[in-house]
Design an enzyme around this catalytic site. Structure first.
Site, PDB file in Angstrom:
ATOM      1  N   HIS C  30       0.904  -1.189   0.113  1.00  0.00           N
ATOM      2  CA  HIS C  30      -0.043   0.009  -0.018  1.00  0.00           C
ATOM      3  C   HIS C  30       0.829   1.354  -0.025  1.00  0.00           C
ATOM      4  O   HIS C  30       0.820   2.123  -0.721  1.00  0.00           O
ATOM      5  CB  HIS C  30      -0.893  -0.040   1.244  1.00  0.00           C
ATOM      6  N   LYS C  54     -17.873  -6.732   6.844  1.00  0.00           N
ATOM      7  CA  LYS C  54     -16.640  -7.722   7.045  1.00  0.00           C
ATOM      8  C   LYS C  54     -16.104  -7.373   8.479  1.00  0.00           C
ATOM      9  O   LYS C  54     -15.722  -6.224   8.552  1.00  0.00           O
ATOM     10  CB  LYS C  54     -15.771  -8.048   6.094  1.00  0.00           C
ATOM     11  N   ARG C 103      -2.003  -6.727  -8.218  1.00  0.00           N
ATOM     12  CA  ARG C 103      -0.977  -7.569  -8.134  1.00  0.00           C
ATOM     13  C   ARG C 103      -1.002  -8.771  -9.029  1.00  0.00           C
ATOM     14  O   ARG C 103      -0.034  -9.362  -9.622  1.00  0.00           O
ATOM     15  CB  ARG C 103      -1.045  -8.368  -6.689  1.00  0.00           C
TER      16      ARG C 103
END
Lengths: 172, 172, 172, 172, 172, 172
Positions: C30, C54, C103
């Site tokens: 990050h 979540k 990614r």
């Protein structure tokens, strides 16, 4: 149409599918897709692409001959050659469906793009994808050509009746 | 079967397709697949999965009601609930085809696995994949639920006639 | 705008980017995206998602505190919390760009869908993707949490100044 | 830079982006990326690759002419040819950003590799990816060439003002 | 076999691995796979493919020379040329394992197909995949050739001792 | 090391591999990987993950019992439970290799990330991937659980000796 008695509409639901490809040469993977598609649609046209951008290993005549041998006895299967755009060929033949076999993701990406393109060029022909059976998942015409070139065993890869012809043409 | 006159076999070629899903709720993407599939097969059964492993946002009754509203007027489309294995449900209904829509690679991986599993459990039902139209490519039920929850605009994402019902249930 | 002298338009080209995420906790991956984005855009808002679907491992306050520590000294970086739809938050802040790090392919699929959704909800905010640097390619917040839980080494994974705080919270 | 008054630094934040490609020919997909990028960066250089490894269908002059026609009126867009390494070209032009459009996973894999390579060769130029809009997702220069070759309709695929020129060159 | 004392069986477990490729030229990515594989297997044969379908940039002799230079001092590494089918070469050499390096998904798809093909042609040789280390993830022989052609820096991409030879051959 | 006579080094090359997983329950796909790996490495440790983040369908004891039954007679295979980080477990057991089976791209993405993480945490244990055989490509523990729950046929999916135990536990 089950439960829709109007007799005149029944003809409407006669469905023609096209299975296009280079078939250079056809493999057990192609034959598997042909067999399964022929059970679903009223007529299946196996369409051999003859655009001469890429030099094929087998001539159009050879590729059609192989397909005719291996589909002998399948009553609703037709073999045809075509050049130009698949979307136009589908329109000419009144095809409702274009069948594509999928092995893996890289297949899928390209085929997805082609399906969207063909749907723009001919909205009347719907592209449907079928997964290759697990036995044939590694198979492709180029793998077959590579193996034949060096005399490797083709059992389980191409129908027996065309193995000799493939060796004769490709074996170095 | 064009050119195959045997009348008794014609019935044989009446094809039933199943389009299974959670439809929690149904989206324009689902409706697009339903519309296109209904043109190809004689009967299309939209099958709402009711296995209660995952808590759905909408009850089975609501999900079926939404589907019935948005498919009103499509004569060869049936809505049904099912639990258990899709392969068994397909066998019970005499389905020849299972239809799945594909948006992207991650869809494809999972669907590919399911298609191979279902073909092992019920070789009589062939899974066919259809690409989502480009307009609906970003759509999913979970995206719709997220947007509705925060009061975002659902235009172009779900059919107009069910938008209010979705907001009523989900908006915080 | 180089070579476009109209002074009043210069302000127009001041660009604000939002980098949204859960940052539970923030990682070197990050931080790499933050550092590189802050060089390109006039203002970068790091936006911590607080939708409580979540259960996060770290509270919003902790996650914001971590981000403030590791971005201390980056003058054009702001940290903010947001709930609701990212597209709405971007509109409120007048953001022109949403930055996402990528990614791998599975990231990409999901992010692609989100980018198309957000572009429908807020056409004024363009999503731009940046590749994670190779050093951080394996990193994710969940990998960091798993390693911290079992006392594995976090060097090279999260900035030094927050390592102890992460162990304190997660180590079993 | 909002809130960073130092006038001398403002010039620093003038950002130049490069959008490289073969553009053989340019499509509506390219034009979409150009339009959206030009809104974000101060200057956008559309860079036509002229490395002669692959024989293009259109000459560099034709490809530049097409781009100039379709970007007429976009004040901060420049068209340029380049050969050699993109990383070097970006350095010469003082570019801060390389823009790439992404359609699908196979695009992404290759572009990811290129982004990492270019970042090693020129760390000063950041590669940013933009998703193709859904309308153009199936589009590529090679699809356009194939369709034009066989006289298919190019509407919605390439800007109207260059359609005739494309047919003239490619139609068989 | 630890804890299985039968001396005669120990020889059985001597394992030979083959690492096949074009190595046109070898890169730090290849060298990384060689180094790591040589630690796991008793003998590692680096096998340079010489099928002359694709014109390589470097001759077989050059490619073997490069590999010998960069593996000097690795006692259990052998360099060999081969043509024909890899499965046959593995059989001839009594190899138990075929090693492949993986960078990304597109690599994986192709390699997966090759692994299944080779396992059909030679069930005695198991294909094992190894991830490229993150430092080398962007590297490929074609990237190296492209950079060398235009005089870009090859540091960190190919071992120092062969850099000059690569420039000498490729630089325009 | 073949051809390297130094006796003391031979012990060095005794290789231990770990095959980690949840095995909830083990399938024919797992058994295939075990069988093939056990032929390559001196000792194979099948390591059952017992981190209690996700509630498994079968207890650790049941999962170990199943594995012991299906690997009975494989002399160099050990079954073990582990919790915590795989990298630490591999270090404790002196493992040189971590074996993973790959079915498809989504597997690969996740496994690639794990391999890079584990290589950072324990550079001494190399992750090697093996393709699932085509027969088992659709198989996963969750597919098996779903089928067993609804009484579908498990033939060809899990070894016969554990089928009854799986039905007993899962069938509704």
């Amino acid at each position: 149409m089950t439960a829709f008695p109007a007799a005149t509409e029944t003809g409407d639901m006669m469905k023609t599918a096209i299975y296009p490809g280079s078939f250079d040469p056809c493999t057990n993977g192609h034959l598997d897709i042909i067999t399964r598609s022929a059970k679903i649609f009223d007529t299946l046209i196996v369409a051999v692409l003859t655009n001469n951008n890429k030099a094929p290993a087998f001539s159009v005549e050879e590729r059609i001959d192989f397909l005719q041998r291996v589909t002998a006895g399948m009553e609703n299967v037709r073999i045809a050659a075509f050049s130009g755009l698949l979307a136009d060929f589908a329109r000419t033949r009144g095809a409702d469906v274009i069948i594509k076999g999928l092995r893996a993701v890289s297949d899928f990406e390209y085929e997805f793009q082609m399906a969207l393109t063909n749907s723009k060029l001919n909205p009347g022909a719907e592209t449907l994808f079928m997964t290759t059976s697990t036995d044939n998942m590694y198979l492709s015409s180029s793998v077959v050509r590579e193996i034949a070139m060096y005399g490797g065993a083709l059992d389980g890869m191409v129908p027996e009746e065309i193995q000799t012809k493939i060796y004769d043409k490709l074996r170095r």
